[in-house]
Write a protein that holds these residues in place. Structure first.
Motif, PDB file in Angstrom:
ATOM      1  N   ASN A   1       0.938  -1.176  -0.033  1.00  0.00           N
ATOM      2  CA  ASN A   1      -0.009  -0.131   0.016  1.00  0.00           C
ATOM      3  C   ASN A   1       0.966   1.309   0.099  1.00  0.00           C
ATOM      4  N   GLU A   2       0.251   2.304   0.073  1.00  0.00           N
ATOM      5  CA  GLU A   2       1.038   3.881   0.116  1.00  0.00           C
ATOM      6  C   GLU A   2       1.907   3.915   1.335  1.00  0.00           C
ATOM      7  N   THR A   3       1.935   2.970   2.261  1.00  0.00           N
ATOM      8  CA  THR A   3       3.018   3.121   3.277  1.00  0.00           C
ATOM      9  C   THR A   3       4.036   2.044   3.332  1.00  0.00           C
ATOM     10  N   GLY A   4       3.871   1.260   1.937  1.00  0.00           N
ATOM     11  CA  GLY A   4       5.041   0.228   1.826  1.00  0.00           C
ATOM     12  C   GLY A   4       4.483  -1.023   2.346  1.00  0.00           C
ATOM     13  N   GLY A   5       3.451  -1.274   3.372  1.00  0.00           N
ATOM     14  CA  GLY A   5       2.887  -2.413   4.077  1.00  0.00           C
ATOM     15  C   GLY A   5       2.410  -3.114   3.062  1.00  0.00           C
ATOM     16  N   PHE A   6       2.214  -4.649   3.433  1.00  0.00           N
ATOM     17  CA  PHE A   6       1.467  -5.654   3.041  1.00  0.00           C
ATOM     18  C   PHE A   6       1.242  -6.752   3.973  1.00  0.00           C
ATOM     19  N   SER A   7      -0.017  -7.452   3.485  1.00  0.00           N
ATOM     20  CA  SER A   7      -0.031  -8.501   4.293  1.00  0.00           C
ATOM     21  C   SER A   7      -0.672  -9.735   3.177  1.00  0.00           C
ATOM     22  N   MET A   8      -0.291 -10.965   3.583  1.00  0.00           N
ATOM     23  CA  MET A   8      -0.639 -12.092   2.831  1.00  0.00           C
ATOM     24  C   MET A   8      -1.014 -13.384   3.726  1.00  0.00           C
ATOM     25  N   GLU A   9      -2.159 -13.857   3.373  1.00  0.00           N
ATOM     26  CA  GLU A   9      -2.765 -14.905   3.912  1.00  0.00           C
ATOM     27  C   GLU A   9      -2.254 -16.299   3.307  1.00  0.00           C
ATOM     28  N   ARG A  10      -2.395 -17.465   4.072  1.00  0.00           N
ATOM     29  CA  ARG A  10      -2.141 -18.748   3.687  1.00  0.00           C
ATOM     30  C   ARG A  10      -0.785 -18.897   3.274  1.00  0.00           C
ATOM     31  N   ILE A  11       0.254 -18.591   4.116  1.00  0.00           N
ATOM     32  CA  ILE A  11       1.639 -18.440   3.898  1.00  0.00           C
ATOM     33  C   ILE A  11       2.206 -19.735   4.871  1.00  0.00           C
ATOM     34  N   SER A  12       3.269 -20.375   4.315  1.00  0.00           N
ATOM     35  CA  SER A  12       3.799 -21.445   5.024  1.00  0.00           C
ATOM     36  C   SER A  12       5.393 -21.233   4.994  1.00  0.00           C
ATOM     37  N   LEU A  13       5.978 -21.723   6.236  1.00  0.00           N
ATOM     38  CA  LEU A  13       7.328 -21.614   6.295  1.00  0.00           C
ATOM     39  C   LEU A  13       7.890 -22.480   4.918  1.00  0.00           C
ATOM     40  N   GLY A  14       9.042 -21.723   4.436  1.00  0.00           N
ATOM     41  CA  GLY A  14       9.470 -22.318   3.393  1.00  0.00           C
ATOM     42  C   GLY A  14       9.199 -21.868   1.913  1.00  0.00           C
ATOM     43  N   ASP A  15       7.865 -21.136   1.893  1.00  0.00           N
ATOM     44  CA  ASP A  15       7.338 -20.509   0.703  1.00  0.00           C
ATOM     45  C   ASP A  15       8.252 -19.285   0.250  1.00  0.00           C
ATOM     46  N   THR A  16       8.591 -19.150  -1.033  1.00  0.00           N
ATOM     47  CA  THR A  16       9.090 -18.074  -1.770  1.00  0.00           C
ATOM     48  C   THR A  16       8.396 -17.084  -2.145  1.00  0.00           C
ATOM     49  N   LEU A  17       8.645 -15.684  -1.720  1.00  0.00           N
ATOM     50  CA  LEU A  17       8.034 -14.579  -2.217  1.00  0.00           C
ATOM     51  C   LEU A  17       8.890 -13.664  -3.046  1.00  0.00           C
ATOM     52  N   GLN A  18       8.163 -13.420  -4.111  1.00  0.00           N
ATOM     53  CA  GLN A  18       8.964 -12.683  -5.244  1.00  0.00           C
ATOM     54  C   GLN A  18       8.282 -11.255  -5.210  1.00  0.00           C
ATOM     55  N   PHE A  19       9.232 -10.399  -5.252  1.00  0.00           N
ATOM     56  CA  PHE A  19       8.827  -8.724  -4.991  1.00  0.00           C
ATOM     57  C   PHE A  19       9.535  -8.243  -6.259  1.00  0.00           C
ATOM     58  N   SER A  20       8.425  -7.330  -7.025  1.00  0.00           N
ATOM     59  CA  SER A  20       8.810  -6.838  -8.175  1.00  0.00           C
ATOM     60  C   SER A  20       8.153  -5.392  -8.421  1.00  0.00           C
ATOM     61  N   CYS A  21       8.949  -4.453  -8.923  1.00  0.00           N
ATOM     62  CA  CYS A  21       8.214  -3.135  -9.307  1.00  0.00           C
ATOM     63  C   CYS A  21       9.186  -2.519 -10.395  1.00  0.00           C
ATOM     64  N   ILE A  22       8.327  -1.983 -10.959  1.00  0.00           N
ATOM     65  CA  ILE A  22       9.046  -1.159 -12.153  1.00  0.00           C
ATOM     66  C   ILE A  22      10.082  -0.009 -11.787  1.00  0.00           C
TER      67      ILE A  22
ATOM     68  N   TYR B   1      12.754  -1.202 -10.075  1.00  0.00           N
ATOM     69  CA  TYR B   1      13.565  -1.656  -8.896  1.00  0.00           C
ATOM     70  C   TYR B   1      14.154  -3.105  -9.455  1.00  0.00           C
ATOM     71  N   GLN B   2      15.130  -3.706  -8.772  1.00  0.00           N
ATOM     72  CA  GLN B   2      15.615  -4.976  -8.798  1.00  0.00           C
ATOM     73  C   GLN B   2      14.500  -6.146  -8.240  1.00  0.00           C
ATOM     74  N   ASN B   3      14.323  -7.084  -9.139  1.00  0.00           N
ATOM     75  CA  ASN B   3      13.290  -8.040  -8.526  1.00  0.00           C
ATOM     76  C   ASN B   3      14.150  -8.723  -7.321  1.00  0.00           C
ATOM     77  N   ARG B   4      13.402  -9.529  -6.279  1.00  0.00           N
ATOM     78  CA  ARG B   4      14.082  -9.739  -5.195  1.00  0.00           C
ATOM     79  C   ARG B   4      13.264 -10.923  -4.866  1.00  0.00           C
ATOM     80  N   GLN B   5      13.853 -12.223  -4.647  1.00  0.00           N
ATOM     81  CA  GLN B   5      13.125 -13.266  -4.044  1.00  0.00           C
ATOM     82  C   GLN B   5      13.508 -13.771  -2.587  1.00  0.00           C
ATOM     83  N   ILE B   6      12.574 -13.987  -1.631  1.00  0.00           N
ATOM     84  CA  ILE B   6      12.948 -14.338  -0.174  1.00  0.00           C
ATOM     85  C   ILE B   6      12.057 -15.608  -0.041  1.00  0.00           C
ATOM     86  N   VAL B   7      12.933 -16.679   0.808  1.00  0.00           N
ATOM     87  CA  VAL B   7      12.216 -17.834   1.211  1.00  0.00           C
ATOM     88  C   VAL B   7      12.052 -17.545   2.625  1.00  0.00           C
TER      89      VAL B   7
END
Length: 739
Positions: free
Chosen positions: A51-72, A74-80
């Motif tokens: 959102n406008e403050t940079g915050g986010f939330s995501m449901e149904r997340i499990s340990l070991g999931d890989t999140l990909q962050f992308s924005c025009i 900026y460099q893409n980034r993946q986090i386990v």
């Protein structure tokens, strides 16, 4: 029974441990929040946005999931994920824009990517360039540089804003019931270098956009912070000078503030100098009041004065009476000023809901002198007119957003409310002589116009499909007090209009999106017209359809192609001899829009926008159904270079076809093709460059009208093209120091 209970408890425990919720924040290198970051869970396919403050939330997340962050940008980034309890802070690093990073996704209007690319590869460096960043939009200046530009889009001669909704950071620019014409939109209070992004849409398909949203809307968003303070000096031919200063005042993780000021002066290429000068002030603060409250305060002011040579008749140039840059009446011109105060607030209610609100106040002064017909009405003193008003605008907008997720779909709800009041005092149209003597008042009165708006919509994502139904309701109260009447009397009319809309997107892949957009929009009529016609045709509607696709045929290409249709219950036509906009009949338009972006090398970009339109009046005979000045074909193309060594440059071509200037096409407005060039060298501390407008010194007419006029020695009036000549070759140099 016991095995069943054990199995149930195991599944419940498994869900609580391995399928939980996650909260986080996305920031840049300086710990500033990054909104609109696309966050994808690569294990489940679920996604969300910051959102406008940079915050986010995501449901149904499990340990070991890989999140990909992308924005025009900026460099893409993946986090386990290895921890679901702590707040996740993700830092993205900025990088030069690359088409390879663009992914076409649900919930994202990929058309906005086009303007993001254009702004970053070819930054706006003049107030006229601001509107030209919208694909397919053309502008023309015809009154000495201080008057709002004439706008062309999708087969519309929009004049100064009759059929396009324009805002800056959510604050309206269009002026209802303006002294010069309905929807008048003067963007000269924007300092180009403060521009950050452009949000635009074509057609009447957008729930949060109300009055004037028929051909489309444009929302200009200014920067929340500066990369650095700077001073810029520009100088060019025709005594053209510009001085810009931009200064950081506060720079921290939670608070940012800066000011900018601009001074511009030029005489232009005309034989009678324009004596144009404009001064701008702009200040903006953005800060976090708490973890859930974000506040923005913007204040701006501009003042400009100018002389103008006006629109000249073709016959006077052909006969050698005057040159292309001469004048029949060089006492035209004017002055205008606007002060703005805008307060934005965003409240994060919870991880799924937010409330955005803004409140604004504008004080506006306008005085314009024009002479379109010369000696047609008054063979002794001439036909010069004065249009003048003093206006106060205040209002607010508020929108509630909430997102939801189920096992089969996810989406958002939006609900909004708006209020706007315009008080235009001493709104005047007068017959004048030499900008000094008032010979007679044609119209004079006070206008009070109020608009209440509300809307409700939802966006539903079901697998590859996105559905966006919505409805908008607007209520208007028009009041006019005619000062030329003997007895005091306030004339009043009211009207409401309902505007349903429905859009469907289908994402075949991350490289292809198909869409259909349908909706109803409207433009209001001038209050003086509304009360004179006793409420007839107060809010003529527009009905539109768009069907097209956005496609990445290769990683380095982006293509948008759309067919569209628009039916308008009532056209608004500019009346040159009176200098006002008046209602006309029903019209229909259909056409094809093409936008193409290509990045063959990391430092090389090619853009192409081509637009074809067939525009006709419905209730006229076939031989007289042309819509004056409606462009049928426009094209813009350019090559832009941004090299890592610091060298940059661009060459841009814009073309508009010849088009009918009157209803039977017996008078034609000539088309033109103009090429502009800029080049320079940029380092951290300095930037030097040159700009060449009209590189090939083309003889072109920037604005043209079919007008009936009479010169002082003529016995009979003549109807023909009257035009303002386009700028000849103009060279400017620029130097900028950053600190």
């Amino acid at each position: 029974m016991r095995p069943f209970l054990l199995t149930f408890l195991f599944l419940l425990l498994n869900y609580s441990v391995f399928a939980q919720s996650l909260k986080g924040k996305v920031v840049d290198e300086s710990q500033q929040a990054i909104p609109e970051v696309y966050i994808l869970n690569k294990n489940t396919g679920h996604h969300t946005h910051s959102n406008e403050t940079g915050g986010f939330s995501m449901e149904r997340i499990s340990l070991g999931d890989t999140l990909q962050f992308s924005c025009i940008g900026y460099q893409n980034r993946q986090i386990v994920l290895d921890n679901l309890k702590a707040l996740l802070t993700v830092q993205l690093h900025s990088k030069p824009i690359s088409l390879e990073e663009v992914v076409i996704r649900p919930q994202v209007d990929a058309l906005h990517v086009i303007t993001d690319i254009d702004v970053q590869t070819n930054p706006v460096n003049s107030s006229q360039d601001i509107l030209r960043k919208v694909p397919g939009l053309f502008i023309g200046q015809h009154a000495g540089g201080g008057k709002a530009e004439q706008i062309f889009l999708r087969g519309f001669d929009i004049d100064h804003g009759t059929d396009i909704n324009i805002t800056v950071d959510g604050m309206p620019v269009n002026m209802v019931s303006h002294a010069h014409g309905q929807g008048y939109s003067d963007l000269h209070f924007i300092i180009p270098e403060t521009l950050d992004k452009i949000d635009f849409g074509k057609g009447p398909y957008y729930q949060s956009k109300g009055n004037f949203t028929t051909a489309g809307y444009v929302d200009f968003m200014t920067k929340k912070k500066l990369e650095y303070s700077s001073i810029k000096l520009e100088a060019g031919q025709f005594d053209t000078y510009r001085l810009l200063g931009m200064f950081n005042l506060v720079e921290s993780n939670e608070h940012n503030a800066y000011v900018a000021t601009e001074y511009l002066a030029t005489d232009g290429p005309f034989e009678s100098p324009q004596n144009f000068n404009r001064i701008n002030f702009f200040g903006k603060y953005t800060g976090m009041l708490s973890n859930t409250d974000k506040l923005g305060v913007t204040a701006s002011y501009f003042d400009s004065k100018w002389d103008a040579s006006g629109q000249i008749p073709q016959r006077a140039v052909d006969s050698g009476m005057i040159s292309r840059f001469g004048a029949i009446d060089d006492t035209e011109g004017g002055n205008t000023a606007r002060s703005n105060l805008l307060i934005n607030h965003e409240k994060i209610i919870d991880e799924n809901s937010s409330l955005k609100s803004n409140i604004y106040l504008s004080q506006y002064d306008f005085e314009l002198y024009s002479n379109f017909t010369f000696f047609l009405e008054d063979p002794i003193n001439g036909d010069q007119i004065k249009q003048k008003e003093n206006r106060t605008i205040y209002g607010f907008n508020s929108e509630y957003n909430t997102s939801f997720t189920t096992n089969t779909l996810n989406g958002t709800w939006q609900a909004g409310f708006s209020l706007r009041n315009d008080q235009s005092n001493s709104n005047e149209l007068s017959h004048t002589l030499n900008r000094r003597e008032t010979l007679g008042q044609i119209k004079l009165g006070n206008i009070n116009e109020t608009n209440l708006g509300a809307y409700l919509g939802t966006t539903l994502n079901l697998n590859r499909w996105t559905f966006n139904p919505s409805v908008r309701v607007d209520y208007f109260d028009f009041q006019y007090n005619d000062a030329l009447l003997t007895n005091y009397s306030t004339q009043e009319e009211t009207k409401a209009i309902i505007s349903p809309k429905f859009n469907v997107l289908y994402n075949q892949t991350e490289q292809l999106q198909l869409y259909i957009k349908t909706g109803k929009g409207f433009h209001s009529n001038d209050t003086r017209v509304v009360v004179a016609e006793e409420g007839n045709h107060i809010l003529p509607a527009a009905y539109g359809f768009d069907g097209g696709f956005i496609w990445k045929p290769t990683p380095k290409m982006l293509l948008n192609l759309a067919y569209w249709y628009l039916y308008l219950e009532q056209e608004l036509v500019y009346i040159g001899d009176a200098g006002i906009v008046e209602p006309s009949g029903k019209t229909k338009r259909k056409g094809v829009d093409l936008s193409y972006r290509y990045q063959p090398l990391p430092w090389l970009f090619w853009n192409l926008d081509a637009n074809y339109t067939h525009a006709r009046a419905i209730e006229e005979s076939k031989a007289e159904d042309f819509i004056p000045l409606a462009p049928d074909f426009t094209l813009v193309s350019g090559i832009n270079i941004i090299h890592q060594t610091g060298f940059y440059g661009s060459i841009n071509v814009r073309h508009i076809n010849s088009r009918p200037a009157n209803e039977d096409n017996s008078i034609v407005a000539k088309g033109y093709t103009v090429t502009d060039l800029n080049a320079g060298y940029k380092k951290k501390k300095y930037n030097i460059g040159i700009q060449v407008q009209n590189l090939f010194d083309t003889e072109w007419n920037e604005t043209q009208f079919a007008t009936e006029s009479k010169l002082q020695f003529e016995t009979e009036p003549v109807e023909e093209i009257h035009f303002t000549p386009g700028t000849p070759l103009l060279l400017k140099v620029m130097i900028q120091y950053n600190f």
